[in-house]
Write a protein that holds these residues in place. Structure first.
Motif, PDB file in Angstrom:
ATOM      1  N   VAL A 202       0.835  -1.204   0.000  1.00  0.00           N
ATOM      2  CA  VAL A 202       0.000   0.000   0.000  1.00  0.00           C
ATOM      3  C   VAL A 202       0.870   1.255   0.000  1.00  0.00           C
ATOM      4  N   LYS A 203       1.975   1.218   0.732  1.00  0.00           N
ATOM      5  CA  LYS A 203       2.898   2.364   0.711  1.00  0.00           C
ATOM      6  C   LYS A 203       3.422   2.598  -0.703  1.00  0.00           C
ATOM      7  N   ALA A 204       3.727   1.519  -1.415  1.00  0.00           N
ATOM      8  CA  ALA A 204       4.220   1.651  -2.792  1.00  0.00           C
ATOM      9  C   ALA A 204       3.144   2.261  -3.693  1.00  0.00           C
ATOM     10  N   ILE A 205       1.885   1.882  -3.478  1.00  0.00           N
ATOM     11  CA  ILE A 205       0.791   2.467  -4.261  1.00  0.00           C
ATOM     12  C   ILE A 205       0.687   3.963  -3.976  1.00  0.00           C
ATOM     13  N   LYS A 206       0.712   4.315  -2.701  1.00  0.00           N
ATOM     14  CA  LYS A 206       0.646   5.719  -2.303  1.00  0.00           C
ATOM     15  C   LYS A 206       1.791   6.521  -2.902  1.00  0.00           C
ATOM     16  N   ASP A 207       2.996   5.982  -2.811  1.00  0.00           N
ATOM     17  CA  ASP A 207       4.165   6.680  -3.353  1.00  0.00           C
ATOM     18  C   ASP A 207       4.059   6.864  -4.862  1.00  0.00           C
ATOM     19  N   SER A 208       3.514   5.876  -5.556  1.00  0.00           N
ATOM     20  CA  SER A 208       3.385   5.988  -7.015  1.00  0.00           C
ATOM     21  C   SER A 208       2.367   7.063  -7.382  1.00  0.00           C
ATOM     22  N   LEU A 209       1.289   7.184  -6.606  1.00  0.00           N
ATOM     23  CA  LEU A 209       0.300   8.236  -6.849  1.00  0.00           C
ATOM     24  C   LEU A 209       0.918   9.619  -6.673  1.00  0.00           C
ATOM     25  N   LEU A 210       1.763   9.758  -5.658  1.00  0.00           N
ATOM     26  CA  LEU A 210       2.386  11.051  -5.401  1.00  0.00           C
ATOM     27  C   LEU A 210       3.481  11.377  -6.413  1.00  0.00           C
ATOM     28  N   ARG A 211       4.116  10.361  -6.954  1.00  0.00           N
ATOM     29  CA  ARG A 211       5.105  10.622  -8.003  1.00  0.00           C
ATOM     30  C   ARG A 211       4.439  11.190  -9.255  1.00  0.00           C
ATOM     31  N   VAL A 212       3.255  10.680  -9.566  1.00  0.00           N
ATOM     32  CA  VAL A 212       2.522  11.184 -10.734  1.00  0.00           C
ATOM     33  C   VAL A 212       2.063  12.612 -10.495  1.00  0.00           C
ATOM     34  N   ASN A 213       1.555  12.882  -9.302  1.00  0.00           N
ATOM     35  CA  ASN A 213       1.109  14.231  -8.960  1.00  0.00           C
ATOM     36  C   ASN A 213       1.305  14.454  -7.466  1.00  0.00           C
ATOM     37  N   PRO A 214       2.340  15.196  -7.069  1.00  0.00           N
ATOM     38  CA  PRO A 214       2.613  15.422  -5.640  1.00  0.00           C
ATOM     39  C   PRO A 214       1.497  16.159  -4.910  1.00  0.00           C
ATOM     40  N   ASP A 215       0.603  16.802  -5.654  1.00  0.00           N
ATOM     41  CA  ASP A 215      -0.501  17.528  -5.011  1.00  0.00           C
ATOM     42  C   ASP A 215      -1.681  16.626  -4.654  1.00  0.00           C
ATOM     43  N   THR A 216      -1.650  15.370  -5.069  1.00  0.00           N
ATOM     44  CA  THR A 216      -2.759  14.463  -4.786  1.00  0.00           C
ATOM     45  C   THR A 216      -2.880  14.242  -3.280  1.00  0.00           C
ATOM     46  N   LYS A 217      -4.100  14.411  -2.784  1.00  0.00           N
ATOM     47  CA  LYS A 217      -4.380  14.144  -1.375  1.00  0.00           C
ATOM     48  C   LYS A 217      -4.751  12.664  -1.258  1.00  0.00           C
ATOM     49  N   VAL A 218      -3.885  11.882  -0.635  1.00  0.00           N
ATOM     50  CA  VAL A 218      -4.086  10.432  -0.569  1.00  0.00           C
ATOM     51  C   VAL A 218      -4.575  10.038   0.814  1.00  0.00           C
ATOM     52  N   MET A 219      -5.667   9.278   0.850  1.00  0.00           N
ATOM     53  CA  MET A 219      -6.201   8.724   2.091  1.00  0.00           C
ATOM     54  C   MET A 219      -6.176   7.202   1.996  1.00  0.00           C
ATOM     55  N   ILE A 220      -5.531   6.566   2.944  1.00  0.00           N
ATOM     56  CA  ILE A 220      -5.521   5.107   3.043  1.00  0.00           C
ATOM     57  C   ILE A 220      -6.454   4.735   4.179  1.00  0.00           C
ATOM     58  N   MET A 221      -7.443   3.926   3.867  1.00  0.00           N
ATOM     59  CA  MET A 221      -8.455   3.589   4.879  1.00  0.00           C
ATOM     60  C   MET A 221      -8.748   2.101   4.855  1.00  0.00           C
ATOM     61  N   GLY A 222      -9.259   1.612   5.977  1.00  0.00           N
ATOM     62  CA  GLY A 222      -9.670   0.222   5.967  1.00  0.00           C
ATOM     63  C   GLY A 222      -9.625  -0.438   7.325  1.00  0.00           C
ATOM     64  N   ASP A 223      -9.973  -1.714   7.303  1.00  0.00           N
ATOM     65  CA  ASP A 223      -9.798  -2.597   8.448  1.00  0.00           C
ATOM     66  C   ASP A 223      -8.413  -3.208   8.273  1.00  0.00           C
ATOM     67  N   MET A 224      -7.457  -2.684   9.014  1.00  0.00           N
ATOM     68  CA  MET A 224      -6.073  -3.106   8.856  1.00  0.00           C
ATOM     69  C   MET A 224      -5.750  -4.382   9.630  1.00  0.00           C
ATOM     70  N   ASN A 225      -6.669  -4.817  10.502  1.00  0.00           N
ATOM     71  CA  ASN A 225      -6.411  -5.967  11.377  1.00  0.00           C
ATOM     72  C   ASN A 225      -5.156  -5.776  12.218  1.00  0.00           C
ATOM     73  N   ASP A 226      -4.750  -4.536  12.357  1.00  0.00           N
ATOM     74  CA  ASP A 226      -3.649  -4.137  13.224  1.00  0.00           C
ATOM     75  C   ASP A 226      -4.000  -2.799  13.845  1.00  0.00           C
ATOM     76  N   ASP A 227      -3.437  -2.540  15.009  1.00  0.00           N
ATOM     77  CA  ASP A 227      -3.621  -1.256  15.673  1.00  0.00           C
ATOM     78  C   ASP A 227      -2.646  -0.211  15.127  1.00  0.00           C
ATOM     79  N   PRO A 228      -2.881   1.062  15.423  1.00  0.00           N
ATOM     80  CA  PRO A 228      -1.932   2.110  14.993  1.00  0.00           C
ATOM     81  C   PRO A 228      -0.527   1.921  15.542  1.00  0.00           C
ATOM     82  N   THR A 229      -0.411   1.190  16.643  1.00  0.00           N
ATOM     83  CA  THR A 229       0.893   0.975  17.278  1.00  0.00           C
ATOM     84  C   THR A 229       1.672  -0.186  16.680  1.00  0.00           C
ATOM     85  N   ASN A 230       1.033  -1.010  15.862  1.00  0.00           N
ATOM     86  CA  ASN A 230       1.703  -2.187  15.308  1.00  0.00           C
ATOM     87  C   ASN A 230       2.688  -1.812  14.210  1.00  0.00           C
TER      88      ASN A 230
END
Length: 349
Positions: A202-230
Motif C-alpha cells: 500500500v505504501k508503494a501504491i501511495k508513493d506511485s500516486l504522489l510521483r505522478v502528482n505530488p498535489d494528490t491528497k491520498v487517504m488510506i483507509m480500511g480494516d487493517m487488522n492491526d492497531d496504529p501501534t503495530n
C-alpha cells in the motif's frame, strides 16, 4: 486572532459552509465502515459463502438480509451527521461486502438513495467472496479512475495465497486531486508478516500516486487488522501519531492517540479495545501552520462514530458493538466494528 480562529472552527459544527471574518469554509466528511459479512442469500460460483445461505450455519434468509441492509444503511447515512446533519459523508470506504448486488441493494435503501450515493466495486479473489468497496456522493466527489491492485505474496508465503486486494480510486473533491485506497488486510490468524507485506504494498501504491502528482491528497483507509501501534502501520506504512513527525514519506495517523492515550477503539476482544479501522493521510493534508491554513483541503478532526443503536446496551457484552450474530444467535445487529470518520476543511475562494 487565536480566539477568532477557534470561533471559526467551532462554527464549522453548524453547517457545511460557514462565514466568519469575511471567510467561508467548506467541510467534507470521509468515513470507513466494516460491514461484517454483508452477504446476499444466493451462492456465488467459486466462493465459499455456504454459511450465508438459507441452508447454511447462519440460516441466512431474506428476512435477515433485508434487516441487515436496513441496519447498515441507517448507520452509513448517520456517519458524518454530527457535523454535517443534512449531508453526511462524501466518501465511505467499506469492507466485507460480497458483490455488486449487495451494493445495489444497499444504495437503494431510502436514507442512502435520498443522498444519491453511488459506489465503486471490483470483484476480488478472496476465497469467502468478501471485497472492499467505496460509496461516494457524486455531488461532492467525482471518480476519475478506479482499479483493484492485487495483494502479492512475498517469498515466505504460499504462492497461491489469496486475499483482498487494494481498491484504489482517484478523483476530485473540493476542486483538488484526491485518491482513496480502501483496504482489508489479512486477518490476525495469518500472522503479522502478512499485514506488514500489505503495508509495504500500500505504501508503494501511495508513493506511485504522489510521483505522478505530488498535489494528490491520498487517504488510506480500511480494516487493517492491526492497531496504529503495530509495526505494519507505524513502521512499514510510516503512519505516525504526532503532526510534527509527519515528514515526507510519512503519513498522519489521527487514531494513534485515541488508542494509546484514551484507550478506546473500534472493536472489542476479550474485554479490551482494538482500533483496526483507520483512515490515514499524506503530509499535504496536515496543517502545520498552527492550524490556520485551510487554503487547500486539510484535516480538521476525527471521530469513532458511536450511536446507542450500534452498541450492546445490556448483558455480557454491554458497551461493545452490536454485531449481526453472536454464538450463532441472530441479534439483528449491525457490525462487530464501529465506523470511523475524518473531517476535512477548505477555505472557499
Amino acid at each position: 486572532m487565536k480566539r477568532l480562529h477557534i470561533f471559526i472552527l467551532l462554527s464549522l459544527l453548524l453547517a457545511t459552509t460557514c462565514v466568519q471574518a469575511q471567510k467561508k469554509y467548506s467541510v467534507y466528511a470521509v468515513g470507513f465502515y466494516n460491514q461484517e459479512n454483508l452477504f446476499d442469500t444466493c451462492h456465488d460460483a467459486g466462493k465459499n459463502d455456504s454459511e450465508f445461505l438459507p441452508t447454511g450455519s447462519y440460516r441466512w434468509n431474506g428476512l435477515k438480509y433485508t434487516h441487515k441492509l436496513r441496519n447498515m444503511a441507517r448507520a452509513i447515512a448517520d456517519m458524518g451527521t454530527d457535523v454535517l446533519p443534512t449531508v453526511g459523508c462524501a466518501i465511505i470506504g467499506l469492507s466485507e461486502v460480497e458483490n455488486s448486488k449487495v451494493l445495489d441493494d444497499l444504495t437503494a435503501q431510502e436514507p442512502l438513495r435520498a443522498r444519491g450515493y453511488k459506489y465503486v466495486h471490483i470483484e476480488g479473489p478472496d476465497a469467502r467472496g468478501i471485497d472492499c468497496a467505496m460509496l461516494y456522493n457524486p455531488a461532492l466527489f467525482e471518480v476519475k479512475e478506479s482499479k483493484l491492485l492485487p495483494y502479492v505474496p512475498d517469498a515466505s508465503m504460499k504462492s497461491d495465497y489469496k486475499t483482498r486486494g487494494f481498491l484504489t480510486v482517484s478523483g476530485t473533491m473540493a476542486g483538488e486531486p484526491v485518491a482513496v485506497i480502501v483496504c482489508h488486510w489479512p486477518s490476525r490468524f495469518a500472522g503479522p508478516s502478512y499485514r506488514e507485506c500489505a503495508a509495504a504494498q500500500v505504501k508503494a501504491i501511495k508513493d506511485s500516486l504522489l510521483r505522478v502528482n505530488p498535489d494528490t491528497k491520498v487517504m488510506i483507509m480500511g480494516d487493517m487488522n492491526d492497531d496504529p501501534t503495530n509495526k505494519s502501520m507505524k513502521e512499514v506504512l510510516g503512519a505516525v501519531g504526532d503532526v510534527k513527525d509527519v515528514t515526507d514519506g510519512k503519513m498522519y495517523n489521527p487514531w494513534y492517540n485515541l488508542l494509546v492515550k484514551q484507550g478506546t477503539g473500534t472493536l472489542s476482544y476479550q474485554g479490551s479495545w482494538n482500533l483496526f479501522d483507520q483512515i490515514v493521510i499524506t503530509p499535504n493534508m496536515v496543517n502545520k501552520k498552527g492550524g490556520k491554513d485551510f487554503s487547500t483541503l486539510k484535516f480538521w478532526k476525527n471521530q469513532i462514530f458511536r450511536r446507542d443503536y450500534l452498541m450492546n446496551n445490556e448483558g455480557r457484552y454491554k458497551g461493545t458493538p452490536k454485531r449481526t450474530h453472536s454464538s450463532g444467535i441472530w441479534l439483528d445487529g449491525y457490525s462487530d466494528h464501529l465506523p470511523v470518520v475524518i473531517y476535512l476543511v477548505k477555505e472557499q475562494k
